[in-house]
Design an enzyme around this catalytic site. Structure first.
Site, PDB file in Angstrom:
ATOM      1  N   SER A 118       0.812  -1.209   0.000  1.00 58.49           N
ATOM      2  CA  SER A 118       0.000   0.000   0.000  1.00 58.49           C
ATOM      3  C   SER A 118       0.849   1.264   0.000  1.00 58.49           C
ATOM      4  O   SER A 118       0.316   2.370  -0.017  1.00 58.49           O
ATOM      5  CB  SER A 118      -0.923   0.009   1.225  1.00 58.49           C
ATOM      6  N   HIS A 139      -2.752  -3.006  -5.724  1.00 53.81           N
ATOM      7  CA  HIS A 139      -3.167  -2.655  -4.372  1.00 53.81           C
ATOM      8  C   HIS A 139      -4.688  -2.773  -4.245  1.00 53.81           C
ATOM      9  O   HIS A 139      -5.435  -1.887  -4.650  1.00 53.81           O
ATOM     10  CB  HIS A 139      -2.701  -1.225  -4.048  1.00 53.81           C
ATOM     11  N   GLU A 151      -5.823  -0.287  -7.040  1.00 51.15           N
ATOM     12  CA  GLU A 151      -4.843   0.726  -7.437  1.00 51.15           C
ATOM     13  C   GLU A 151      -3.690  -0.005  -8.134  1.00 51.15           C
ATOM     14  O   GLU A 151      -2.994  -0.811  -7.525  1.00 51.15           O
ATOM     15  CB  GLU A 151      -4.360   1.457  -6.185  1.00 51.15           C
ATOM     16  N   ASN A 189      -3.094   6.175  -0.252  1.00 55.80           N
ATOM     17  CA  ASN A 189      -2.555   6.436   1.090  1.00 55.80           C
ATOM     18  C   ASN A 189      -1.840   7.772   1.209  1.00 55.80           C
ATOM     19  O   ASN A 189      -1.698   8.302   2.310  1.00 55.80           O
ATOM     20  CB  ASN A 189      -1.640   5.295   1.519  1.00 55.80           C
TER      21      ASN A 189
END
Length: 295
Positions: A118, A139, A151, A189
């Site tokens: 991540s 991800h 992702e 993130n």
């Protein structure tokens, strides 16, 4: 592409295995711990039972999904005959680099190697591998069987061909892939973790309490859950790891983790998985009771 290896039977790994298996792929779920594999398979079965109860799938679908998964404790045995390997081990740089070094040695050079990281650099991971153009970030979001987003992160050397294969594969899984470039935290993130960290800072500075901070974000910003509840759900250790990756990568103090977060992780207060974080989960997995240290 028919056979997928998933490394790691934890929350993300078993969710990824579940998703591929339910879509009809043969899945080899690999973990060095037999206990983790048993727990992962039990989680998959439990999640499938809930889907049957809701009428989302049939009993036959459940049976076929579980039948599509084979478990292994030896990575070398598990990756034999695979077209794609998805690494979903703990978010630890050293561990992931070691896994990809091993994969480079034991997998055929035409096998695509994906990581569910991540935040960790895809380019750094790919540097451990012969033919780094086949390494890509994939991800998934938690819970994997439900969340639509994947992702897709291109490393510096990731090829157009591999990117297209993984984008198309994600669509075949019923997901919505979004391609992003390889910088610390990627998109998800890089935006999410500073918000969570700022919520923790707000608590740390006494601006508001746990319940008040989460209520403002839920009712005022239309978030489905507050940032402190979300941090508990993700795992405070995971949040800290991601923030450290971004802080190290950008050398920008805005990514420095809040001292309260650091202390909570050191004290073993990791959120839902440890039974306590910002909320107390000793009686319920729902964020209904604020942890006594914040009352």
């Amino acid at each position: 592409m028919k056979t997928i290896a998933v490394i790691g039977a934890g929350t993300m790994g078993n969710g990824i295995a579940h998703t591929f298996a339910q879509t009809g792929f043969t899945v080899k779920l690999i973990d060095i711990s037999e206990k983790s594999l048993e727990k992962g398979m039990a989680t998959i079965a439990s999640n499938l039972d809930r889907m049957v109860a809701k009428g989302t799938i049939t009993e036959d679908d459940k049976h076929n999904t579980i039948g599509n998964i084979i478990t292994y404790t030896d990575m070398k045995d598990g990756v034999v005959g695979c077209d794609l390997v998805v690494e979903a081990a703990t978010e630890n740089v050293g561990l992931k680099l070691n896994i990809f070094k091993q994969l480079s040695d034991i997998c055929d050079h035409n096998v695509i190697l994906a990581t569910n990281t991540s935040s960790i650099s895809i380019t750094q991971i790919a540097a451990q591998v012969v033919h780094p153009e086949r390494v890509i970030g994939m991800h998934f979001m938690n819970p994997v069987p439900i969340m639509k987003l994947v992702e897709i992160i291109r490393g510096y050397n990731t090829s157009d061909e591999v990117t297209k294969i993984i984008m198309d594969l994600s669509v075949a899984l019923g997901k919505t892939p979004t391609e992003v470039n390889d910088y610390p935290g990627f998109v998800a993130n890089r935006i999410l973790m500073p918000m969570i960290n700022e919520a923790i800072e707000t608590l740390y500075n006494g601006v508001g309490g746990v319940y008040e901070i989460d209520t403002v974000m839920k009712l005022g910003m239309a978030h489905p859950m507050g940032p402190l509840q979300l941090a508990d759900f993700i795992g405070l250790d995971v949040c800290l790891s991601i923030l450290n990756v971004m802080y190290d990568g950008f050398k920008n103090p805005k990514y420095a983790p809040c001292p309260l977060l650091v202390n909570m992780v050191m004290a073993g207060k990791l959120g839902v998985k440890s039974g306590e974080g910002f909320y107390d989960y000793s009686e319920s997995k729902k964020a209904e009771k604020v942890s006594k240290q914040f009352k």
